[in-house]
Enzyme design. Structure first.
Site: not given
Ligand SMILES: NC(=O)c1ccc[n+]([C@@H]2O[C@H](COP(=O)([O-])OP(=O)(O)OC[C@H]3O[C@@H](n4cnc5c(N)ncnc54)[C@H](O)[C@@H]3O)[C@@H](O)[C@H]2O)c1
Length: 422
Positions: A265-266
């Protein structure tokens, strides 16, 4: 749940990974009848045998769910589901958003679509994907009209692997639909499995919610990483600063420095945001700066380790280095985008002999080279340098003070007193 069309299943989940499997299991445990469709035959067969491929779902939880849940590779079964959630990967390929999995899943769902089904996209993606990519593919392969013949919406996933407090059921879920009927059906579905449902009116807004949440983390991690590097130069202990600042009960959320950012994600989601805003000729400047800083952290770690060794009359060349924890976060096995890979790759380039210790990760291949795995009961003083990369809970059982190797800690772990910290 009541089924308007007498569907055999309440839910079909497309993609049984970190997001899809917990959704399927939680729904089955809420007494819904669920099928999970995945293209990976091995995964499907393991799931049906009660062998969970992810840490957040234990084998016993999966066993219980299998009373009303089955995994399948038969796409025709999707036509028997009232609601279908798509949770397939949305990676970067050549630094660009890669929607090929979403398109392929949309085709599969479209080819098996029946009237009145509800299709919800949960994969993280740029704003506009539901309207511009998902729906055209669903309509093309079904010859039906979204909003009239079938219903569509987007709901971002907020799963936090390894989090013991905020689980699937008690984490509020943002939902959206392309029209009122879609929204009402989607709301009703999620209310049957999740404590709190939050409505946003448009699918673009719901898609943007996820990008805001992860960009916020990305930017704040970059801020604290930059401050960590500057504090080092100013001879200020950043960890003491963070610990003191976080006692402020309002207006401040604490982030900790580290070796970079990892996971699905990040590091990935902000790229989806940049991609979209570049279509209107505007970069997200915060995202680009954050990427530059976070991506520089693995080489900063190597530089600091090299300085530490130099101060102790050692060199990286031919040294024995142990990386403790290679997963991107604690207590999970996921090494996707883990900064540990860049740290190890950089050390190998400097001709160091690198091993790793990670109770969750069975094997690790960096640039075609198999990295030796060390067990926790090995003699950890055998190494010239130990780099603590991931703060797995199990490491608390190790008495670091008995280890004579140099230690560089990127995690600021309180139980490691004899380490140089990032
Ligand atoms: N992992 C997380 O913590 C997390 C959190 C929030 C959101 N997300 C997002 O959720 C989405 C899924 O991520 P994930 O981590 O669950 O991925 P994953 O790689 O763990 O699982 C994806 C699954 O989809 C299957 N798959 C791929 N193509 C398929 C197709 N065409 N039809 C059926 N199955 C298919 C794969 O075999 C795999 O089992 C991504 O968009 C991700 O960004 C992930």
């Amino acid at each position: 749940m009541s089924t308007e069309n007498n569907f055999d299943f309440d839910l079909g989940v497309v993609g049984l990974g970190y997001v899809g499997l917990p959704l399927a299991v939680q729904s089955a445990n809420s007494k819904l009848k669920v099928i999970g469709y995945d293209v990976n035959e091995i995964r499907v067969s393991e799931i049906n045998k009660g062998q969970s491929p992810i840490e957040d779902i234990s084998n016993s939880e999966l066993e219980t769910a299998l009373a009303t849940f089955e995994a399948t590779t038969e796409q025709q079964k999707l036509s028997m589901c009232e609601n279908i959630v798509i949770s397939v990967p949305t990676p970067l390929t050549d630094y660009q958003p890669d929607l090929s999995y979403v398109i392929s899943a949309a085709r599969t769902v479209g080819e098996n679509l029946v009237k009145n089904q509800v299709i919800i996209l949960e994969s993280t993606t740029y704003p506009g994907t539901t309207l511009e990519v998902l729906i055209p593919n669903l309509e093309r392969y079904s010859n039906m009209k979204a909003g009239d013949d079938f219903f569509v919406g987007y709901s971002p996933e907020r799963i936090d692997p390894g989090n013991e407090i905020w689980k699937f059921k008690n984490t509020p879920k943002v939902v959206s639909g392309i029209n009122e009927k879609s929204l009402l059906k989607i709301k009703k579905f999620y209310e049957s499995i999740i404590d709190e449902v939050v409505i946003v009116n448009g699918t673009k807004e719901a898609e943007m919610v996820k990008l805001l949440e992860n960009t916020y983390r990305h930017v704040n991690i970059a801020l604290i990483n930059e401050l960590a590097m500057l504090c080092k130069m100013l001879d200020i202990d950043i960890w003491e600063v963070v610990d003191a600042a976080k006692t402020k009960p309002f207006g401040f959320q604490s982030f900790r420095p580290g070796p970079g950012v990892g996971g699905h994600c990040i590091p990935v989601d902000p790229e989806y945001l940049s991609f979209k805003t570049r279509q209107i000729g505007k970069p997200v400047r915060f995202v680009e700066l954050a990427q530059e800083i976070n991506n520089s952290m693995p080489s900063y770690v190597i530089t600091r380790c090299s300085e530490l060794m130099n101060a102790n009359e050692k060199v990286l060349n031919k040294s024995r280095i142990l990386i403790m924890g290679v997963a991107y976060k604690k207590d999970i096995s996921d090494t996707r985008e883990s900064p540990a890979k860049d740290v190890i790759s950089g050390l190998l380039d400097k001709n160091a002999n690198v091993s790793y210790l990670d109770p969750f990760v069975e094997n690790l291949n960096i640039n075609g080279e198999e990295i030796t795995k060390i067990e926790t009961d090995s003699n950890l003083s055998d190494f010239d340098l130990i780099i603590i990369h991931t703060p797995h809970s199990e490491f608390k059982n190790i008495n670091f003070e008995n280890i004579s190797s140099l230690i560089f800690d990127t995690t600021g772990s309180e139980f490691i007193k004899n380490a140089e910290r990032i």
